[in-house]
Design a protein around this motif. Structure first.
Motif, PDB file in Angstrom:
ATOM      1  N   ILE A   8      71.007  12.232  26.109  1.00  0.00           N
ATOM      2  CA  ILE A   8      70.838  10.919  26.744  1.00  0.00           C
ATOM      3  C   ILE A   8      71.970   9.990  26.323  1.00  0.00           C
ATOM      4  O   ILE A   8      72.553   9.303  27.161  1.00  0.00           O
ATOM      5  CB  ILE A   8      69.463  10.310  26.401  1.00  0.00           C
ATOM      6  CG1 ILE A   8      68.404  10.945  27.264  1.00  0.00           C
ATOM      7  CG2 ILE A   8      69.460   8.799  26.622  1.00  0.00           C
ATOM      8  CD1 ILE A   8      67.039  10.360  27.108  1.00  0.00           C
ATOM      9  N   SER A  44      68.820  16.379  30.024  1.00  0.00           N
ATOM     10  CA  SER A  44      68.071  15.739  28.947  1.00  0.00           C
ATOM     11  C   SER A  44      66.655  15.388  29.387  1.00  0.00           C
ATOM     12  O   SER A  44      65.716  15.491  28.604  1.00  0.00           O
ATOM     13  CB  SER A  44      68.797  14.498  28.449  1.00  0.00           C
ATOM     14  OG  SER A  44      68.777  13.493  29.426  1.00  0.00           O
ATOM     15  N   ILE A  45      66.490  14.989  30.647  1.00  0.00           N
ATOM     16  CA  ILE A  45      65.139  14.699  31.144  1.00  0.00           C
ATOM     17  C   ILE A  45      64.311  15.974  31.179  1.00  0.00           C
ATOM     18  O   ILE A  45      63.130  15.972  30.815  1.00  0.00           O
ATOM     19  CB  ILE A  45      65.216  14.025  32.529  1.00  0.00           C
ATOM     20  CG1 ILE A  45      65.742  12.612  32.375  1.00  0.00           C
ATOM     21  CG2 ILE A  45      63.864  14.022  33.223  1.00  0.00           C
ATOM     22  CD1 ILE A  45      66.058  11.921  33.674  1.00  0.00           C
ATOM     23  N   THR A  49      60.921  16.163  28.818  1.00  0.00           N
ATOM     24  CA  THR A  49      59.613  16.270  29.443  1.00  0.00           C
ATOM     25  C   THR A  49      58.944  17.615  29.172  1.00  0.00           C
ATOM     26  O   THR A  49      57.747  17.755  29.383  1.00  0.00           O
ATOM     27  CB  THR A  49      59.714  16.066  30.960  1.00  0.00           C
ATOM     28  OG1 THR A  49      60.622  17.016  31.498  1.00  0.00           O
ATOM     29  CG2 THR A  49      60.153  14.662  31.291  1.00  0.00           C
TER      30      THR A  49
END
Length: 60
Positions: A8, A44-45, A49
């Protein structure tokens, strides 16, 4: 989770650098930096998650 947090920060740096380069009229460099930032943000997401978990097969 650690790699997601690092990505991020890397994505934000690439995106901001790409936006700054766009104002300086460096179109190819800014497009490459914006694309790299977008890809890093997407990865990164996925990592944060839990959709992609590289260690899921080893925990069994």
């Amino acid at each position: 989770m650690g790699l997601g947090v690092i990505l991020i920060f890397l994505a934000v740096i690439f995106i901001l650098w790409g936006l700054f380069s766009r104002k300086q009229k460096y179109k190819i460099i800014s497009n490459a930096l914006l694309m790299a930032g977008t890809i890093a943000l997407f990865i990164s997401i996925l990592l944060l998650t839990g959709i992609y978990d590289p260690y899921a097969n080893h925990i069994k």
